[in-house]
Each structure stands twice: as C-alpha cells, then as structure tokens.
Design a protein around this motif. Structure first.
Motif, PDB file in Angstrom:
ATOM      1  N   VAL A  48       0.769   6.643  -4.362  1.00  0.00           N
ATOM      2  CA  VAL A  48       1.137   7.324  -3.533  1.00  0.00           C
ATOM      3  C   VAL A  48       0.391   6.222  -2.254  1.00  0.00           C
ATOM      4  O   VAL A  48       1.159   7.441  -0.959  1.00  0.00           O
ATOM      5  CB  VAL A  48       0.086   8.592  -4.246  1.00  0.00           C
ATOM      6  CG1 VAL A  48       0.349   8.956  -5.339  1.00  0.00           C
ATOM      7  CG2 VAL A  48      -1.499   8.324  -3.901  1.00  0.00           C
ATOM      8  N   THR A  49       0.457   4.926  -2.088  1.00  0.00           N
ATOM      9  CA  THR A  49      -0.095   4.826  -1.560  1.00  0.00           C
ATOM     10  C   THR A  49       0.591   4.695  -0.182  1.00  0.00           C
ATOM     11  O   THR A  49       0.312   5.243   0.752  1.00  0.00           O
ATOM     12  CB  THR A  49      -0.181   3.117  -1.134  1.00  0.00           C
ATOM     13  OG1 THR A  49      -1.304   2.992  -2.103  1.00  0.00           O
ATOM     14  CG2 THR A  49      -1.491   2.457  -0.161  1.00  0.00           C
ATOM     15  N   HIS A  50       2.470   4.373   0.086  1.00  0.00           N
ATOM     16  CA  HIS A  50       3.049   4.856   1.564  1.00  0.00           C
ATOM     17  C   HIS A  50       3.584   5.724   1.209  1.00  0.00           C
ATOM     18  O   HIS A  50       4.821   5.953   1.964  1.00  0.00           O
ATOM     19  CB  HIS A  50       4.323   3.517   0.699  1.00  0.00           C
ATOM     20  CG  HIS A  50       3.465   1.785   1.269  1.00  0.00           C
ATOM     21  ND1 HIS A  50       2.309   1.506   1.671  1.00  0.00           N
ATOM     22  CD2 HIS A  50       3.536   0.895   0.171  1.00  0.00           C
ATOM     23  CE1 HIS A  50       1.997   0.409   1.375  1.00  0.00           C
ATOM     24  NE2 HIS A  50       2.975  -0.025   0.838  1.00  0.00           N
ATOM     25  N   CYS A  51       3.358   6.532   0.589  1.00  0.00           N
ATOM     26  CA  CYS A  51       3.915   8.442   0.864  1.00  0.00           C
ATOM     27  C   CYS A  51       2.954   9.582   1.352  1.00  0.00           C
ATOM     28  O   CYS A  51       2.193   9.580   0.549  1.00  0.00           O
ATOM     29  CB  CYS A  51       5.176   8.460  -0.461  1.00  0.00           C
ATOM     30  SG  CYS A  51       5.694  10.214  -0.277  1.00  0.00           S
ATOM     31  N   GLY A  52       2.898   9.402   1.981  1.00  0.00           N
ATOM     32  CA  GLY A  52       1.951  10.821   3.236  1.00  0.00           C
ATOM     33  C   GLY A  52       1.670  11.856   2.047  1.00  0.00           C
ATOM     34  O   GLY A  52       1.321  12.937   1.682  1.00  0.00           O
ATOM     35  N   LYS A  53       3.558  12.694   1.975  1.00  0.00           N
ATOM     36  CA  LYS A  53       3.670  14.223   1.256  1.00  0.00           C
ATOM     37  C   LYS A  53       3.106  13.744  -0.260  1.00  0.00           C
ATOM     38  O   LYS A  53       2.262  14.570  -1.152  1.00  0.00           O
ATOM     39  CB  LYS A  53       4.927  14.105   1.273  1.00  0.00           C
ATOM     40  CG  LYS A  53       5.310  14.265   2.584  1.00  0.00           C
ATOM     41  CD  LYS A  53       6.747  15.457   1.583  1.00  0.00           C
ATOM     42  CE  LYS A  53       7.348  15.965   3.139  1.00  0.00           C
ATOM     43  NZ  LYS A  53       8.649  16.447   2.986  1.00  0.00           N
TER      44      LYS A  53
END
Length: 823
Positions: free
Chosen positions: A515-520
């Motif tokens: 989930v590091t590079h996805c804000g949602k």
C-alpha cells in the motif's frame, strides 16, 4: 422329564434360592444371568397361543395405553384453563429481531376498480396480504394510469419493491386469483404484457412471477426466440420478458404483437433520445407504457423529457418548449451568482414542473415508507492524499503534449496566424503519448481532433488517482496496445520508473499488495483493521476489474476472508455467492464490480460499504450503496467513498453533487443551496465544473472541494435553507448527494499527535466558529480526511465513527486531512 421338573425350569430366575452347596452348583448359571440382567435384559419368549388371542391381547393393551394418554391430556388441558396466567414462553416461536416485522395484511383482495363495476379488478388476496401499505398505493397508482389509458413512472427508491408492485398490478389486470384464474371461462382474454429489463435480472423477474402468481411467462432471449414467438402467436404467453440488448436488436420482430402493457425495468436507460434502444421502444404499439426506476434523472434535466415523452407522449410539450421553459431557467437559477430575478423564475418553474410530473410519477423514499423499520445509513466522503509518487506521475501526465494541446486549444497559434491553435497547427498531436495510437490508421487525424483525446486522457488520470499499476499494459490487450501503454507508462513514470517496478505489469504478489504508493489503499488498510475488530462485514466496490485484482491480493496478504463477483462470474453462481456471504460469519469482505453488482444483489449482512472509485453518474454509486441498505438490514450502514485529494476525482464528486441537486430540484421540488457557478452545456458559464480547462487543472496542491465551498462562504450569498428534520430522519438519509455541503478549513498540515475529534457542529455555524476551526484544524498525520454525515443536516459525528477513528489512531499513525464538512 416329569411335570414337577418342567415347572421348576420355567420358574423365574429371581425366585431360585440355593439351599445347599450342590444346589449352588446347579444354579450358578442363573446367578450369572441375574447379574447381567441390569446391563443386557433378556426377555423370555412368551408361551405359544392362538394368533387371534395374541392379537386381541395386543389390541387391548394399546387401547388401554391410548385411553390413559387421552385422560392425561384432558386433565392437563383442564388445569391450564383453570390457571389465570398462561406461560407459553417455552413454546413460543423465536423472537424476531428488533427491526424485522410481519408485513402480512388481511387475507382479502385489494379492490382497484370502482364499486359495482363488473367484473371487479382486484389484487388477489394471496398477494395483497403480503404487500406493504406503500406497495398497495403503488399498485393503485399504476391501475389509475392503466384505466385512463396512460403510461407513467414508478420512481420509488431502490429496495422498496417496484418489481412486486408491478406483478401485483399485472395480477389484477389479468384477473389472477391465487394459483388459478378467476372465473377463467368468463374473463376477457387479455393481450400479453412485455417486460424489458437488464439481462442480469431476467431470471429474477421470472422467479418473482413464480413466487407471487401463476402467469404463463416466457423469456425472449437467446437461441429459443423463434419458439417463443410461435407461442406468442398462439396466445399461449401472458408475460414476455426480454433484455435491453435483445429488444434493441430483435425488437422489430415483436412490433406486430398487440401489447396490452409494456413495463421497462431500470427505465433510466431511455435517457438518451439518440440511442437505438430509445428509438426501438418508441415503436411499441401501446400507450400503456410504464417505467420502473429509482433515478428518473441522472445527469441532465432533458433526460426527464426523454423518459416522460416515452411513457406519456406530449405530457411535457415539445422538446424545445421543455428546454426553454424548464431546463434553462432551472440550470441558470442554480448558479451561485444568479440574480434574484433568475432565482424567483427558477422557483416558479420548478413548482410547475413538479406539479405536472406528479400526474405521471410516483416517487417514495425509504425515509417516507420503511425508514422507521431500518437502522439508518450514514454517508462519508474520505479524501485520501495521493502518495508522493502518485502526485509526481499525475503532474507529468498533465504536461504531456496531448493534454497541453487540449488545455491551450483556444490560445493564438505560435505560427503567427490569427487562428487559434486548435484551428491551425495544433489540431493533431503526432508527438503525443496517446494520440498516435488512437490514429494509427489515419495519421492525418479524425474529424473530431483533438477532442477525441478527452476521454482517453480522463481515463488515464483516474487510473493514476486510484493505483499506478492500472496505467501499465494489460496482458489481455493486443501486443500493439501493450507496447503503446508501456511507452505511455515510461513517459509519465519518468525518474520514478524503478520505484514503481518498471513500465510493465508487476507480477510480484508482495509488490501488488503493498500500500506504500497508493493513497487510497493506505486509508482502506486502516479502515478495515478498525472494522474487523468490531465484527463488521464490508462491501468493497470498484469500477475496474484490474483494481479488484489488486485489492484481492491485498486482502489475501492481510489474511481476510472474502468473496468476489464481477462480470466473469457466471449468472447461475451469483446468487449462491450472495447467499454464502450473507450466511457465513467468516466472510468479511465482498469484492464487487460496480458494473456487475449494481443491480439485483441483496447483501444485508454487510454494514460497511466502500466505493473505491467514484463514477461520473451519481446513480451508479447510489445503486452500489443500496446493495446493503435494503429492507432486512438489521444494523446501521456506514458508506465510505474514497476520493484522491487534489485529483480529477474531486471534480467528479463535485459534478455528482451538481447533478443530484438538479435532480432534487426537478423531480422532488427540493430547495438546494447554490454552490457552483458552472452551468451544464453552457459555454458562457463553465465556471469551476465544466470545460476542458477545468478537467485538466493541476489540483495536486489544492483542495478543490474546499475552494468551492469557501468561495461560497466569502460571497455570502443568500440561499434557500433546507427544511429542518427530526433526528430519526437524519439516521435514514439515502444519499450524501441529497444534502447540503459545508467545508471549513482547506489548509493542509502535517502533525503527529492524535486527532482531536471535536463536535462537528450543525449546519448553521457562526462566523466565530469558522474562524476557530480555521486556526485549529483537526490534526493528524498527513492529509487524508473523513467527512461524515448522517442526513440532510448532521449535527454531530456519530459515536461509532469517533470510536473507529480513535481506535485507528491508537493502533498507529493515520492520515487525516484537516477538512471539516457538515452534510
């Protein structure tokens, strides 16, 4: 053997008593039997007698036993009658849940025709006893239109039983009584009824007909169409069910049939007068046309005219008259800077339009009908900060030659000619990242260049807002498309290409589930952790199947038990998936494609709904929410819509609000605040919502929604206030888009302290409170925000929501954008 010896051998073992040592030896076997009798009783064989004697003796014993039983029961009954209080708790049926009720009425028919009319038109008692009161009213409305040879719209909210009301109406018209025809030999033979519906609910219609009555139902779909047509000509079909696509393609073969009634389920599909489906439906030879839809208007007011001009031709005048008399005044009267004269005219036209529509439209909401029987629904908008990589990729996307060509289309051409760029040298974009592939067969461009780029560019921006993996090549595409997508991904990733795993699809399970590079996904991770600790069940919707694939890997990595339904799920397996999710406590999440699961699903076991990506059409999101918020739901439903802050999705949401406000004005006659300056389909007033320049604005450092609302506050326009509602009504609000929106404090701050969960206040906030909120925003880490609402006016954040966020903050750092919104 002597007679004496024989009698001794037949004597019972218990009577044998040893008298000497010799006798003990002789009787030892008997003592062994006596010891084992308690464990293994041995029944002695009865003496032989005549068969008749044995039967007589057996019959006497049974008679005596039965008479004793009857005497005991009679004695118990007399004792019960003498008792002043009767305790039946042990024998009572299980207690029903708090919000479940017995909706059966009196077992008597529902008379629709006038008294004295023969034969009477009535809903059979077997159906009427199972109808709710609002459903009986809907049946009366449909029959009133039928009697006057008119069509109309049953526009109840989703989940109020429009299908059942239509079947009850048909049962009355076709004179059905229970499971047999009423006076079958004396009833006039009716022409058949045609039902057109989405393919996914054809079998649902067929199943409902079999449950409620005994119609002769046939499905005109698939390879057996010719056989069904033969049955139609032989008058062996009462109800014919077909799909939109089938009727659009093969509907001409049904034009010779004299239809008594035509019902279109999800009638908003007729919103476009230029579509082939709309033109095919116009040729149906009957005036008794009825539409079933919970969203009569979705995008434009003119959609109302198209729909009502089909069900009741001429009821709203001509198209030009409707546009000038209703459409334009209502749209311009809703502008935030509209003069008072415009507002007054719009208010008068709105009241006139609602009065006209009332003759042909019956609309009820859950709050008006079964709201008191449900726990309510709470909608929340969660602005999720994009990751740093997402922001950089988003900005690079806006700098591509394709988008720059669209943004600068009206600027003077650099070649020195008096023409604009779009009229001169910049009509085509041969050096672009998207245009060359779209025009690989016509290098000189198409007739609509460069505007043909708008939709592909919007899709790419939405993909970046949701997950960077979505813009990488799809292995299911053809090789040329994959190569072009790889080139596009390399162009927008730039120096970050190694950070995101290259420009080809990531095959790593750990990489896709990260989930590091996805804000949602960061926000979703914290929400799910909080919910599952409380035993909640979640519906997770996404418009993209590839996004569902990524979310599936994320759930597997977290160890959550889930089900999945998308377009590839066979139709005959979908209901079993739904039933399994509803009945299994271990199933925590249901992954659903918005396109495949927007209709016909009843998932009342879930009490949390997450819409991962918003749709331009607000009805799509509302239908997704309603999969859980239906009759039978025993818990409070909380909906979370995830938006990428500072991206195109904020504009999508603002347009949803705009469209829903117009729908509330035109269909329901509600008063709506005027937030937006833009007017749809008006180049003079594109404002902040419409036009290409708004679509491709760089919002990465702004909070678009906050700017709009703060601008509204600064101007201080006097706007119509919504009517006050009771707290019970707040709990049962059906849509975040039906309410007023207020946004306070748009600045973005980073902090590490726990969030200060203050009271969110009411809809009417004093200026001192606004100033205080701007100087003391909700604190957190990062810039995600959750915007709660509980109805047309939300006075406080729900206790459950406070607990969710407080628990998330204790478990670890969370992201909270310092936005404060009251709906």
């Amino acid at each position: 053997m002597s007679l004496r010896a024989l009698k001794e051998s037949l004597r019972p073992c218990s009577t044998l008593k040893p008298s000497s040592s010799s006798s003990i030896t002789q009787t030892q076997p008997y003592s062994i039997l006596r010891e084992s009798d308690s464990l293994f009783p041995i029944h002695r064989k009865p003496p032989k007698s005549s068969l008749s004697h044995q039967l007589r003796r057996l019959d006497d014993s049974l008679t005596q036993t039965h008479s004793k039983t009857l005497q005991q029961q009679q004695q118990q009954q007399e004792e019960k009658e003498e008792e002043p209080e009767i305790k039946i708790t042990k024998f009572a049926s299980p207690k029903l849940p708090q919000f479940q009720f017995d909706h059966t009425g009196p077992f008597e028919p529902l008379l629709l025709s006038s008294h004295g009319e023969f034969p009477p038109v009535q809903v059979p008692a077997s159906i009427n006893c199972r109808l709710l009161e609002h459903q009986r009213e809907g049946v009366r409305f449909l029959y009133g239109l039928y009697k006057n040879n008119h069509g109309g719209i049953l526009g109840d909210d989703m989940g109020l039983g429009k299908t059942i009301q239509a079947i009850a109406f048909l049962a009355a018209v076709f004179a059905k009584e229970g499971h047999s025809t009423l006076n079958e030999n004396h009833v006039e033979k009716r022409d058949p009824a045609l039902i057109i519906c989405p393919t996914s609910v054809i079998h649902n219609w067929e199943s409902e007909f079999s449950k409620w009555s005994n119609f002769s139902v046939s499905i005109y779909h698939g390879a057996n169409r010719n056989l069904i047509y033969d049955k139609l000509e032989a008058n062996e079909v009462e109800i014919l069910i077909t799909s939109f696509d089938t009727y659009r393609i093969h509907g001409s073969s049904l034009l010779d049939i004299n239809w008594n009634i035509v019902i279109i389920d999800e009638a908003h599909r007729l919103k476009n007068e230029k579509s082939k489906l709309y033109k095919a439906c116009l040729e149906i030879k009957t005036l008794r046309r009825y539409g079933l839809t919970g969203t009569a208007m979705q995008n434009k007011i003119m959609e109302l005219f198209n729909l009502f001009d089909w069900v009741a031709p001429g009821s709203l005048g001509t198209r030009e008259h409707f546009r000038e008399f209703y459409d334009e005044p209502l749209k311009h009267g809703q502008r935030s800077t509209a003069p008072d004269r415009f507002v007054q005219i719009a208010n008068k036209r709105k009241q006139h339009l609602v009065a006209v529509l009332h003759k042909y439209l019956l609309r009820r909401t859950k709050e008006e009908t079964i709201g008191h029987l449900m726990m309510g629904k709470e909608d929340n908008i969660v602005f999720c900060a994009m990751s740093d990589v997402q922001k950089r990729v988003y900005r690079r996307m806006l700098q591509l030659p394709d988008i720059q060509c669209l943004i600068n289309k009206n600027l003077p051409c650099s070649c020195g000619s008096p023409l604009t760029q779009v009229e001169c040298c910049k009509r085509i974009v041969p050096d672009g990242a998207i245009w060359p592939y779209l025009h690989r067969d016509n290098p000189d461009g198409c007739d609509s260049c460069p505007f043909c780029l708008v939709l592909p560019c919007l899709v790419k921006l939405q993909q970046i807002s949701n997950h960077l993996e979505l813009i990488k090549p799809n292995p299911k595409d053809d090789p040329d498309k994959q190569n072009k997508d790889a080139e596009f991904a390399a162009a927008v990733f730039g120096p970050d290409i190694d950070l995101v795993g290259g420009n080809t699809q990531n095959e790593s399970f750990m990489g896709l589930s990260d989930v590091t590079h996805c804000g949602k996904m960061r926000a979703l991770e914290k929400l799910l952790y909080s919910w599952f600790s409380q035993g909640d069940k979640v519906l997770l919707f996404s418009y993209s199947v590839r996004m569902l694939d990524i979310l599936e890997k994320f759930l597997i990595r977290k160890g959550y038990c889930f089900s999945r339904l998308d377009g590839s799920t066979p139709t005959n397996l979908r209901q079993s998936l739904v039933d399994d999710f509803n009945s299994s406590p271990s199933k925590q999440v249901f992954l659903i494609s918005t396109r495949a699961g927007g209709l016909g699903l009843n998932l009342v076991s879930a009490n949390r709904v997450v819409i991962f990506d918003p749709n331009w059409n607000p009805a799509q999101d509302l239908q997704a929410q309603d999969r859980s918020f239906r009759f039978g739901q025993k818990r409070h439903v909380v909906v979370f819509r995830l938006l990428a802050a500072g991206s195109l999705e904020e504009l999508v949401y603002s347009r949803q609000v705009y469209k829903q406000q117009l729908s509330n004005i035109a269909v329901s006659g509600k008063m709506e605040k005027r937030y937006f300056e833009g007017v749809q389909d008006c180049k003079e007033f594109q404002g902040e919502l419409f036009g290409i320049s708004n679509l491709f604005r760089d919002l990465s450092d702004k909070l678009f929604t906050g700017e709009i609302i703060e601008l509204h506050e600064e101007h201080g326009h006097e706007t119509e206030q919504p009517e006050e509602v009771n707290p019970s009504e707040e709990e049962t609000s059906s849509s975040v888009l039906e309410s007023e929106t207020r946004l306070c404090n748009k600045s973005v701050r980073d902090a590490t302290s726990k969030p200060d969960l203050v009271d969110l206040g009411g809809a009417d906030i004093e200026e001192e409170e606004l100033t205080d909120l701007r100087s003391n925003p909700l604190q957190g880490e990062g810039d995600d925000a959750i915007l709660p609402r509980k109805g047309p006016i939300t006075r406080t954040m729900s206790k459950r929501l406070q607990e969710d966020w407080a628990r998330a903050a204790e478990e670890g750092p969370r992201v909270l954008m310092n936005l404060r919104v009251d709906f």
